[in-house]
Scaffold this active site. Structure first.
Site, PDB file in Angstrom:
ATOM      1  N   TRP A  66       0.813  -1.214   0.000  1.00 44.71           N
ATOM      2  CA  TRP A  66       0.000   0.000   0.000  1.00 44.71           C
ATOM      3  C   TRP A  66       0.844   1.261   0.000  1.00 44.71           C
ATOM      4  O   TRP A  66       0.460   2.261  -0.614  1.00 44.71           O
ATOM      5  CB  TRP A  66      -1.015  -0.020   1.149  1.00 44.71           C
ATOM      6  N   ASP A 136      -1.530   6.626   6.381  1.00 43.66           N
ATOM      7  CA  ASP A 136      -2.648   5.848   5.839  1.00 43.66           C
ATOM      8  C   ASP A 136      -2.992   4.764   6.858  1.00 43.66           C
ATOM      9  O   ASP A 136      -2.369   3.711   6.890  1.00 43.66           O
ATOM     10  CB  ASP A 136      -2.245   5.236   4.494  1.00 43.66           C
ATOM     11  N   LYS A 160     -12.481  -1.517   7.033  1.00 45.87           N
ATOM     12  CA  LYS A 160     -11.923  -2.471   7.996  1.00 45.87           C
ATOM     13  C   LYS A 160     -12.498  -2.223   9.390  1.00 45.87           C
ATOM     14  O   LYS A 160     -13.340  -2.964   9.852  1.00 45.87           O
ATOM     15  CB  LYS A 160     -10.392  -2.371   8.033  1.00 45.87           C
TER      16      LYS A 160
HETATM   17  N1  PMP Z   1      -4.332   1.495   2.166  1.00 45.14           N
HETATM   18  C1  PMP Z   1      -4.406   0.388   2.912  1.00 45.14           C
HETATM   19  C2  PMP Z   1      -3.498   0.248   4.087  1.00 45.14           C
HETATM   20  C3  PMP Z   1      -5.329  -0.601   2.582  1.00 45.14           C
HETATM   21  O1  PMP Z   1      -5.413  -1.719   3.328  1.00 45.14           O
HETATM   22  C4  PMP Z   1      -6.186  -0.428   1.470  1.00 45.14           C
HETATM   23  C5  PMP Z   1      -7.224  -1.437   1.079  1.00 45.14           C
HETATM   24  N2  PMP Z   1      -7.079  -2.709   1.487  1.00 45.14           N
HETATM   25  C6  PMP Z   1      -6.037   0.734   0.717  1.00 45.14           C
HETATM   26  C7  PMP Z   1      -5.126   1.677   1.089  1.00 45.14           C
HETATM   27  C8  PMP Z   1      -6.886   0.984  -0.510  1.00 45.14           C
HETATM   28  O2  PMP Z   1      -8.180   1.243  -0.141  1.00 45.14           O
HETATM   29  P1  PMP Z   1      -9.324   1.538  -1.196  1.00 45.14           P
HETATM   30  O3  PMP Z   1      -9.491   0.296  -2.007  1.00 45.14           O
HETATM   31  O4  PMP Z   1     -10.503   1.840  -0.340  1.00 45.14           O
HETATM   32  O5  PMP Z   1      -8.898   2.694  -2.023  1.00 45.14           O
END
Ligand code: PMP
Length: 325
Positions: A66, A136, A160
């Site tokens: 991520w 994040d 989550k």
């Molecule tokens: N950052 C983290 C730490 C995540 O776990 C996730 C999704 N699993 C995201 C960003 C991306 O999230 P989204 O699909 O809602 O854009």
């Protein structure tokens, strides 16, 4: 679901959910809380649009999937510098703080406190001096107490620990909002969202309502101190099972960086994976297949997962190992 966001009921609900969130996280008065959309991914791009000039440096700490994505989305918009990167360890560790190549004049430092796929989590908030720290927290927000005053921006997709997908909660230090360029489209401008109490356009009303219910539940359960104790016990039980399996199960992550929320593990023999998944599903243990970037299995221990569920998983794992080891 059809209540107008401008109606009395919804405006009250929104204000109450914000109060509850502020109480849960002990958010200082000089921070705004925003209820936005677009998923965390949209904000990977929107953060540099709002808080940096294009020619300015922004430091990124890359510790997994991520944070890599955050870099990719920010690159067209700001001078991204990867100040530390643990790719060489296959993202199984966090680079020591004294190895980070930070810039004093960076617009911000961005990191991912918990890497959802790699199961790597910072156990402390890194000290980055005067440069604002952006986090994040999509997969670890509300899992235990955190000192919000150490951050410039905290943001998290809701799916989550907050509620349903489609909502993003952001906590932003007020002075940073002065950086938001006046000449950008309003819909991307955080200062505009803040000035309109996150109702610049129609917000995700149902997602916001659900988030409010989750905040109430957390308060009833004893808040984040209680949640932290519960989550610590859950992860100790599961890591204990993995470490005590005589090598049948393995978690590849440095013990000092193990995630409280996401526990990836492999079986000693990959040929057993299919049987493990089939039998675990049969025992009511769902969604254990690991992400393809890591392979093996992954158990997510978000707030909504009770201790009994972790106990059921551990019982199953011990039995499976006994039969197949
Ligand atoms: N950052 C983290 C730490 C995540 O776990 C996730 C999704 N699993 C995201 C960003 C991306 O999230 P989204 O699909 O809602 O854009």
């Amino acid at each position: 679901m059809e209540l107008s966001h401008r109606g009395k009921h919804f405006v009250e609900l929104a204000a109450e959910s914000e109060r509850d969130l502020r109480f849960l996280l002990n958010i200082p008065d000089n921070y705004k809380t925003l209820f936005l959309q677009g998923g965390a991914t949209q904000h990977f791009a929107q953060l540099p649009m709002n808080f940096a000039r294009r020619d300015q440096i922004a430091d990124y700490i890359v510790t997994g999937h991520w944070s890599e994505k955050a870099v990719r989305e920010a690159k067209p918009l700001v001078d991204v510098r990867v100040a530390a990167n643990s790719a060489a360890s296959n993202y199984t560790a966090i680079p020591a703080r004294d190895s980070w190549a930070l810039h004093d004049d960076a617009a911000y430092v961005h990191y991912t406190p918990n890497e959802t796929i790699h199961g790597v989590e910072f156990q402390q908030i890194p000290d980055v001096g005067k440069v604002p720290l952006f986090a994040d927290m999509s997969s670890d927000i509300l899992s235990r107490p955190v000192d919000v005053s150490k951050f410039g921006v905290i943001y998290a997709g809701a799916q989550k620990n907050i509620g349903a997908a489609g909502l993003v909660v952001m906590i932003v230090r007020e002075d940073l909002l002065e950086r938001c360029p006046k000449d950008m489209p309003k819909i991307f401008n955080y200062a505009e969202h803040a000035a309109h109490d996150s109702m610049l356009n129609t917000p995700n009303t149902f997602g916001w309502y659900l988030a409010g219910l989750v905040f109430k539940w957390l308060l009833r359960e004893g808040g984040l101190v209680a949640m932290g104790e519960r989550n610590r016990a859950k992860m100790a039980l599961l890591y204990g099972c993995i470490d005590g399996s005589g090598g049948f199960y393995r978690n590849p992550v440095d013990k000092a960086a193990r995630s409280w929320m996401n526990v990836p593990f492999t079986l000693s023999d990959d040929n057993l994976n299919a049987a493990f998944l089939k039998e675990s599903e049969g025992a009511g243990l769902m969604a254990l297949r690991g992400h393809k970037a890591v392979g093996g299995m992954r158990a997510s221990l978000y707030n909504a997962v009770p201790m009994q569920a972790v106990q059921a998983l551990v019982d199953f794992m011990r039995d499976f190992a006994r039969r197949n080891g």
